[in-house]
Scaffold this motif. Structure first.
Motif, PDB file in Angstrom:
ATOM      1  N   LEU A   1      -1.700  -1.362  -1.717  1.00 42.26           N
ATOM      2  CA  LEU A   1      -2.702  -1.296  -0.655  1.00 42.26           C
ATOM      3  C   LEU A   1      -2.042  -1.344   0.728  1.00 42.26           C
ATOM      4  O   LEU A   1      -2.483  -0.657   1.652  1.00 42.26           O
ATOM      5  CB  LEU A   1      -3.713  -2.433  -0.806  1.00 42.26           C
ATOM      6  CG  LEU A   1      -4.646  -2.324  -2.012  1.00 42.26           C
ATOM      7  CD1 LEU A   1      -5.447  -3.608  -2.182  1.00 42.26           C
ATOM      8  CD2 LEU A   1      -5.563  -1.127  -1.868  1.00 42.26           C
TER       9      LEU A   1
ATOM     10  N   LEU B   1      -0.815   2.027   1.703  1.00 41.11           N
ATOM     11  CA  LEU B   1      -1.842   2.927   2.233  1.00 41.11           C
ATOM     12  C   LEU B   1      -2.019   2.769   3.740  1.00 41.11           C
ATOM     13  O   LEU B   1      -2.520   3.677   4.405  1.00 41.11           O
ATOM     14  CB  LEU B   1      -3.173   2.682   1.517  1.00 41.11           C
ATOM     15  CG  LEU B   1      -3.223   3.077   0.047  1.00 41.11           C
ATOM     16  CD1 LEU B   1      -4.562   2.684  -0.566  1.00 41.11           C
ATOM     17  CD2 LEU B   1      -2.980   4.561  -0.122  1.00 41.11           C
TER      18      LEU B   1
ATOM     19  N   ILE C   1      -0.806   5.299   6.571  1.00 42.78           N
ATOM     20  CA  ILE C   1      -1.599   6.415   7.097  1.00 42.78           C
ATOM     21  C   ILE C   1      -1.923   6.164   8.570  1.00 42.78           C
ATOM     22  O   ILE C   1      -1.959   7.094   9.376  1.00 42.78           O
ATOM     23  CB  ILE C   1      -2.893   6.582   6.269  1.00 42.78           C
ATOM     24  CG1 ILE C   1      -2.541   6.971   4.839  1.00 42.78           C
ATOM     25  CG2 ILE C   1      -3.821   7.616   6.902  1.00 42.78           C
ATOM     26  CD1 ILE C   1      -3.704   6.935   3.877  1.00 42.78           C
TER      27      ILE C   1
ATOM     28  N   TYR D   1      -9.406  -5.131   2.967  1.00 42.12           N
ATOM     29  CA  TYR D   1      -9.254  -4.702   1.581  1.00 42.12           C
ATOM     30  C   TYR D   1      -8.877  -5.827   0.622  1.00 42.12           C
ATOM     31  O   TYR D   1      -9.002  -5.666  -0.587  1.00 42.12           O
ATOM     32  CB  TYR D   1      -8.252  -3.544   1.463  1.00 42.12           C
ATOM     33  CG  TYR D   1      -6.893  -3.784   2.058  1.00 42.12           C
ATOM     34  CD1 TYR D   1      -5.897  -4.396   1.329  1.00 42.12           C
ATOM     35  CD2 TYR D   1      -6.603  -3.377   3.353  1.00 42.12           C
ATOM     36  CE1 TYR D   1      -4.648  -4.601   1.865  1.00 42.12           C
ATOM     37  CE2 TYR D   1      -5.357  -3.573   3.897  1.00 42.12           C
ATOM     38  CZ  TYR D   1      -4.385  -4.186   3.147  1.00 42.12           C
ATOM     39  OH  TYR D   1      -3.145  -4.385   3.692  1.00 42.12           O
TER      40      TYR D   1
END
Length: 82
Positions: free
Chosen positions: A18, A21, A24, A39
């Motif tokens: 996670l 990610l 990005i 998250y």
């Protein structure tokens, strides 16, 4: 290793994925200690709903370590100790 330990490592791996990610949006890396709340909470809730308490523990361990390292680095940066 027993099953409980393996599940804790799975939780830590989930958090690492996670965090990956977040690449990005590179600016979020500077505030990862706070951004991860978006998250981490759902991930823990999902793990607990599936009765995977060891995975939830691994998620919380990795999130705590991330928060502490981010806080320490931010403090060093703000105090000019670099």
């Amino acid at each position: 290793m027993n099953e409980h330990t393996k599940d804790i490592w799975k939780g830590i791996g989930i958090v690492l994925l996670l965090h990956g990610l977040l690449l990005i949006f590179p600016i979020t890396i500077f505030f990862i200690g706070f951004v991860q709340v978006i998250y981490i909470i759902p991930a823990v809730v999902i793990a607990l709903m599936k009765r995977k308490t060891a995975i939830a523990q691994g998620i919380l361990i990795a999130a705590g370590i991330t928060f502490l390292v981010n806080t320490a680095c931010f403090g060093v940066f703000m105090m000019g100790w670099y």
